[in-house]
Motif scaffolding. Structure first.
Motif, PDB file in Angstrom:
ATOM      1  N   VAL A 175      -3.245   8.412  -5.645  1.00 11.71           N
ATOM      2  CA  VAL A 175      -2.822   9.332  -6.711  1.00 11.71           C
ATOM      3  C   VAL A 175      -1.967  10.455  -6.145  1.00 11.71           C
ATOM      4  CG1 VAL A 175      -3.576  11.015  -8.427  1.00 11.71           C
ATOM      5  CG2 VAL A 175      -4.804   8.865  -8.200  1.00 11.71           C
ATOM      6  N   TYR A 176      -2.463  11.108  -5.105  1.00 16.11           N
ATOM      7  CA  TYR A 176      -1.808  12.315  -4.604  1.00 16.11           C
ATOM      8  C   TYR A 176      -0.845  11.974  -3.473  1.00 16.11           C
ATOM      9  CZ  TYR A 176      -5.252  14.382  -7.574  1.00 16.11           C
ATOM     10  OH  TYR A 176      -6.010  14.691  -8.669  1.00 16.11           O
TER      11      TYR A 176
ATOM     12  N   ILE B  95       0.865  -1.183   0.000  1.00 18.08           N
ATOM     13  CA  ILE B  95       0.000   0.000   0.000  1.00 18.08           C
ATOM     14  C   ILE B  95       0.900   1.231   0.000  1.00 18.08           C
ATOM     15  CG2 ILE B  95      -1.849   1.274   1.134  1.00 18.08           C
ATOM     16  CD1 ILE B  95      -2.537  -1.349   2.634  1.00 18.08           C
ATOM     17  N   ILE B  96       0.719   2.081  -1.011  1.00 23.78           N
ATOM     18  CA  ILE B  96       1.457   3.342  -1.099  1.00 23.78           C
ATOM     19  C   ILE B  96       0.436   4.461  -0.933  1.00 23.78           C
ATOM     20  CG2 ILE B  96       3.061   4.743  -2.445  1.00 23.78           C
ATOM     21  CD1 ILE B  96       3.725   2.189  -4.065  1.00 23.78           C
ATOM     22  N   GLU B  97       0.437   5.070   0.246  1.00 23.01           N
ATOM     23  CA  GLU B  97      -0.594   6.048   0.639  1.00 23.01           C
ATOM     24  C   GLU B  97       0.016   6.959   1.686  1.00 23.01           C
ATOM     25  OE1 GLU B  97      -3.495   8.252   1.484  1.00 23.01           O
ATOM     26  OE2 GLU B  97      -4.360   6.610   0.319  1.00 23.01           O
ATOM     27  N   ASP B  98      -0.205   8.269   1.573  1.00 17.63           N
ATOM     28  CA  ASP B  98       0.394   9.199   2.524  1.00 17.63           C
ATOM     29  C   ASP B  98      -0.491   9.524   3.723  1.00 17.63           C
ATOM     30  OD1 ASP B  98      -1.332  10.674   0.880  1.00 17.63           O
ATOM     31  OD2 ASP B  98      -0.165  12.504   1.129  1.00 17.63           O
ATOM     32  N   ASP B  99      -1.730   9.092   3.733  1.00 17.36           N
ATOM     33  CA  ASP B  99      -2.633   9.341   4.855  1.00 17.36           C
ATOM     34  C   ASP B  99      -2.507   8.177   5.840  1.00 17.36           C
ATOM     35  OD1 ASP B  99      -4.879   9.420   6.601  1.00 17.36           O
ATOM     36  OD2 ASP B  99      -6.013  10.586   5.134  1.00 17.36           O
TER      37      ASP B  99
ATOM     38  N   GLN C 254       9.955  -0.076 -15.834  1.00 14.95           N
ATOM     39  CA  GLN C 254      10.846  -1.124 -15.349  1.00 14.95           C
ATOM     40  C   GLN C 254      10.320  -2.532 -15.673  1.00 14.95           C
ATOM     41  OE1 GLN C 254      11.826  -0.632 -11.172  1.00 14.95           O
ATOM     42  NE2 GLN C 254      12.220   1.544 -11.434  1.00 14.95           N
ATOM     43  N   ARG C 255       9.215  -2.580 -16.390  1.00 19.00           N
ATOM     44  CA  ARG C 255       8.577  -3.835 -16.797  1.00 19.00           C
ATOM     45  C   ARG C 255       8.063  -4.658 -15.610  1.00 19.00           C
ATOM     46  NH1 ARG C 255       8.861  -3.062 -21.831  1.00 19.00           N
ATOM     47  NH2 ARG C 255      10.689  -2.901 -23.120  1.00 19.00           N
ATOM     48  N   LEU C 256       7.702  -3.975 -14.527  1.00 17.08           N
ATOM     49  CA  LEU C 256       7.047  -4.621 -13.400  1.00 17.08           C
ATOM     50  C   LEU C 256       5.552  -4.615 -13.680  1.00 17.08           C
ATOM     51  CD1 LEU C 256       8.994  -3.041 -10.410  1.00 17.08           C
ATOM     52  CD2 LEU C 256       9.140  -5.391 -11.230  1.00 17.08           C
ATOM     53  N   MET C 257       4.979  -5.788 -13.859  1.00 13.62           N
ATOM     54  CA  MET C 257       3.586  -5.897 -14.262  1.00 13.62           C
ATOM     55  C   MET C 257       2.647  -6.223 -13.106  1.00 13.62           C
ATOM     56  SD  MET C 257       3.365  -5.080 -17.369  1.00 13.62           S
ATOM     57  CE  MET C 257       4.733  -3.947 -17.424  1.00 13.62           C
ATOM     58  N   THR C 258       3.096  -5.999 -11.878  1.00 12.14           N
ATOM     59  CA  THR C 258       2.248  -6.203 -10.704  1.00 12.14           C
ATOM     60  C   THR C 258       0.966  -5.386 -10.881  1.00 12.14           C
ATOM     61  OG1 THR C 258       4.231  -6.399  -9.356  1.00 12.14           O
ATOM     62  CG2 THR C 258       2.139  -6.033  -8.194  1.00 12.14           C
ATOM     63  N   PRO C 259      -0.202  -6.002 -10.668  1.00 10.44           N
ATOM     64  CA  PRO C 259      -1.446  -5.252 -10.799  1.00 10.44           C
ATOM     65  C   PRO C 259      -1.518  -4.074  -9.825  1.00 10.44           C
ATOM     66  CG  PRO C 259      -1.898  -7.596 -10.742  1.00 10.44           C
ATOM     67  CD  PRO C 259      -0.448  -7.419 -10.394  1.00 10.44           C
ATOM     68  N   VAL C 260      -1.979  -2.941 -10.337  1.00  8.53           N
ATOM     69  CA  VAL C 260      -2.091  -1.715  -9.546  1.00  8.53           C
ATOM     70  C   VAL C 260      -3.554  -1.301  -9.453  1.00  8.53           C
ATOM     71  CG1 VAL C 260      -1.502   0.740  -9.415  1.00  8.53           C
ATOM     72  CG2 VAL C 260       0.211  -0.918 -10.218  1.00  8.53           C
ATOM     73  N   LEU C 261      -4.015  -1.131  -8.213  1.00 12.69           N
ATOM     74  CA  LEU C 261      -5.339  -0.587  -7.944  1.00 12.69           C
ATOM     75  C   LEU C 261      -5.131   0.832  -7.436  1.00 12.69           C
ATOM     76  CD1 LEU C 261      -8.406  -0.748  -7.582  1.00 12.69           C
ATOM     77  CD2 LEU C 261      -7.995  -1.818  -5.356  1.00 12.69           C
ATOM     78  N   MET C 262      -5.531   1.806  -8.232  1.00  4.86           N
ATOM     79  CA  MET C 262      -5.340   3.204  -7.866  1.00  4.86           C
ATOM     80  C   MET C 262      -6.533   3.702  -7.069  1.00  4.86           C
ATOM     81  SD  MET C 262      -4.037   6.379 -10.115  1.00  4.86           S
ATOM     82  CE  MET C 262      -2.338   5.897  -9.860  1.00  4.86           C
TER      83      MET C 262
END
Length: 128
Positions: free
Chosen positions: A58-59, A11-15, A75-83
């Motif tokens: 996103v932000y 999880i990449i999230e700033d909150d 970088q050709r990393l095809m890990t699924p991303v849920l934005m």
């Protein structure tokens, strides 16, 4: 990967409040969860280990979610991303798709919908 199987999720999230909520909920479902507060840290995690799914805001400070996703694909990393984003506009959705996002979830969202989307995306991957 069968439905309901345990996954490794980044999880990449700033909150931090949202991070805590997501971490508790996903770990309660049996998933392994790593957290990053910004895009650079998230990319660092991806150099260390594979993931089934990435939840990406996103932000973000310094490097926004669109830039992170573009770098992953470069970088050709095809890990699924849920934005995930609070700004649900056709323009943002279009930019997300062009950046390489696999699915899109406007905030606020129900945890049940999030789980269903994660499970669907996770069916496509099996990290080493």
């Amino acid at each position: 990967m069968k439905q309901g199987a345990s996954m490794r999720i980044l999880i990449i999230e700033d909150d931090e409040r949202i991070l805590g909520f997501l971490k508790r909920g996903l770990e309660g479902e049996g998933h392994a969860v790593d957290l990053a507060l910004n895009g650079e840290a998230g990319l660092g995690f991806l150099k260390k280990r594979p993931y089934n799914v990435i939840l990406l805001d996103v932000y973000l400070p310094e490097m926004n979610g669109m830039e992170v996703c573009k770098e992953l694909r470069r970088q050709r990393l095809m890990t699924p991303v849920l934005m995930m984003t609070a700004k649900d506009s056709p323009e943002v959705q279009q930019e997300a798709v062009r950046a390489g996002v696999n699915d899109y979830l406007p905030k606020p969202f129900s945890f049940e919908v999030l789980l269903a989307k994660i499970e669907a995306l996770g069916l496509c991957t099996d990290p080493a």
